[in-house]
Scaffold this active site. Structure first.
Site, short mmCIF file in Angstrom:
data_model
loop_
_atom_site.label_atom_id
_atom_site.label_comp_id
_atom_site.label_asym_id
_atom_site.label_seq_id
_atom_site.Cartn_x
_atom_site.Cartn_y
_atom_site.Cartn_z
CE1 TYR A 1 114.11 -3.00 96.82
CE2 TYR A 1 115.54 -4.91 96.50
CZ TYR A 1 114.52 -4.27 97.18
OH TYR A 1 113.91 -4.92 98.21
CE1 TYR B 1 119.20 -6.98 95.57
CE2 TYR B 1 116.95 -7.75 95.30
CZ TYR B 1 118.12 -7.70 96.03
OH TYR B 1 118.21 -8.38 97.20
CE LYS C 1 124.99 -5.62 98.17
NZ LYS C 1 126.01 -4.91 97.39
CG ASP D 1 119.14 -17.31 97.05
OD1 ASP D 1 118.26 -18.19 97.00
OD2 ASP D 1 118.96 -16.18 97.53
CG ASN E 1 133.27 -20.89 83.34
OD1 ASN E 1 132.78 -20.39 84.35
ND2 ASN E 1 134.56 -21.11 83.19
P1 13P Z 1 119.92 -12.72 99.35
O1 13P Z 1 120.91 -12.05 98.45
O2 13P Z 1 120.57 -13.54 100.41
O3 13P Z 1 118.93 -13.52 98.54
O4 13P Z 1 119.12 -11.58 100.13
C1 13P Z 1 118.41 -10.65 99.40
C2 13P Z 1 117.65 -9.68 100.24
O5 13P Z 1 117.01 -8.84 99.66
C3 13P Z 1 117.66 -9.72 101.70
O6 13P Z 1 116.86 -8.73 102.26
MG MG Z 2 117.70 -14.96 98.55
MG MG Z 3 121.80 -15.17 100.17
#
Ligand code: 13P
Ligand code: MG
Ligand code: MG
Ligand code: 13P
Length: 389
Positions: free
Chosen positions: A370, A251, A254, A34, A127
């Protein structure tokens, strides 16, 4: 099939027209990141997709790759690449890294949300593992027919694959092939990674089924990394396992994992591989990476998380490999057969959203991406009194 004929088909013509031996194995690499959301964390801007395609088409012309396909789910770009350089190849990883860097430049120009989010370090050292992008790669000899499914998820974590992988390769109520296909009847080996203590262990199914479940039922801690056929020893599935939050110590979103599954002829049929997603299971992720919610199977056109930044999504792209060429994709979850799964996921979302900041909708304290807890605790420390006996 005649093995000799197969080898000749896979070899390249040398400059003089003679058959030049090449690595007859193919590597399928899926590397994702991302590097900026459009709008918020909901999708990838078309200009980033165009930049990623441009970057990979250059590498394709230089013959580093056999083939490639650029895709996305939510705000994550997925680079699907075939080549003959094996897993963890520095040139392939550098290509992915530079592609994501290029896309980050575009994301910064457009002031997209969280530009460069997953590129945790400026120093690439051969890597991308540990630097932020997610990686699932496998090397194998392409079979006479090689159907593969690439799963890509947004707003969840790698452990989200534990349940479907168990269903596909371990549960005869999902996969009838385990019962009636002589090439599957022996079962499969599951390689499980401990994401906290960085250890791995292999379980042999069906005999160690109960032991396996003790661990993979805790998907925030133990993750199925790979699956192998006990009949042929062949690799059948591989997932991306890195946990960004632990790597970065803060944080950063995800992990939004990917997974490759090979199908048919001694492996689960395509339909057996898709079946676990017909009943949306609960996964960690969703809003701010800190909530439990249903994993909704969607076609690419529907892979833009909206409600409470979700619900978490999964897309399944099918390809037939033909001498490393990616023939496809087939956008499996766009099919009407998954309409009911989507409706069910929406219903589960309605229900669980009512809990608001209460567990189990909100994740346990130690699982949250977080938290304000340390700050609030510090401010209130003096107000906490001993209860006594
Ligand atoms: P992403 O990990 O897809 O960037 O989403 C983060 C988030 O805080 C969604 O509310
Ligand atoms: Mg995002
Ligand atoms: Mg995402
Ligand atoms: P294969 O044995 O060719 O993989 O076919 C299984 C099947 O018929 C799928 O439904």
């Amino acid at each position: 099939m005649d093995q000799g004929a197969y080898q000749i088909r896979l070899s390249d013509k040398g400059e003089g027209g003679e058959n030049k031996p090449v690595n007859s194995k193919i590597t399928l690499s899926v590397i994702k990141a991302d590097v900026g959301g459009f709008v918020g964390h909901s999708s990838v801007h078309p200009a980033l997709m165009a930049r990623a395609k441009e970057s990979l088409s250059r590498a394709d012309k230089e013959q580093l790759l056999v083939d490639y396909h650029v895709s996305s789910v939510g705000d994550d770009i997925n680079l699907i690449m075939t080549h003959r350089h094996g897993v963890d190849n520095p040139e392939i990883h550098q290509l992915a890294w530079e592609t994501f860097k290029d896309c980050t430049d575009v994301a910064r120009e457009l002031k997209l949300y969280g530009a460069g989010q997953d590129l945790l370090s400026d120093a690439f050292s051969g890597n991308v593992r540990g630097l932020g992008p997610g990686v699932a790669e496998m090397e194998f000899t392409e079979r006479a027919s090689e159907p593969v499914v690439i799963f890509m998820a947004d707003k969840t974590e790698p452990g989200a694959w534990n349940y479907p992988l168990f269903k596909m390769f371990g549960d005869p109520f999902n996969t009838i092939g385990l019962v009636i296909d002589p090439k599957m009847h022996q079962g499969f080996k599951f390689e499980v990674h401990d994401l906290i203590d960085h250890k791995k262990v292999v379980f042999s199914l069906p005999e160690e089924l109960y032991d396996l479940l003790v661990f993979i039922g805790a998907p925030g801690h133990y993750c199925v990394k790979g699956i192998y056929s006990k009949t042929t020893g062949e690799i059948a599935a591989v997932s991306s396992t890195q946990r960004l939050n632990l790597m970065a110590g803060r944080y950063v979103g995800k992990d939004d994992p990917v997974m490759i599954v090979r199908c048919q002829s001694g492996l689960p049929a395509v339909g057996e591989v898709l079946e676990p997603f017909a009943n949306p299971h609960l996964v960690s992720g969703w809003m701010r990476g800190s909530h439990t919610g249903p994993l909704m199977p969607v076609g690419r056109a529907q892979s833009t998380p909206t409600r409470f930044d979700g619900p978490p999504r999964v897309v399944a792209l099918g390809f037939q490999l033909a001498n490393g060429k990616l023939v496809g994709p087939q956008d499996f979850f766009a099919d009407v057969a998954f309409d009911r799964a989507r409706a069910k996921a929406n219903e589960i979302a309605d229900y669980i959203r009512h809990l608001g900041p209460f567990e189990p909708h909100r994740l346990h304290l130690e699982e949250m991406e977080y938290t304000t807890l340390p700050d609030v605790m510090k401010r209130l420390t003096d107000r906490f009194q001993d209860i006594g006996d």
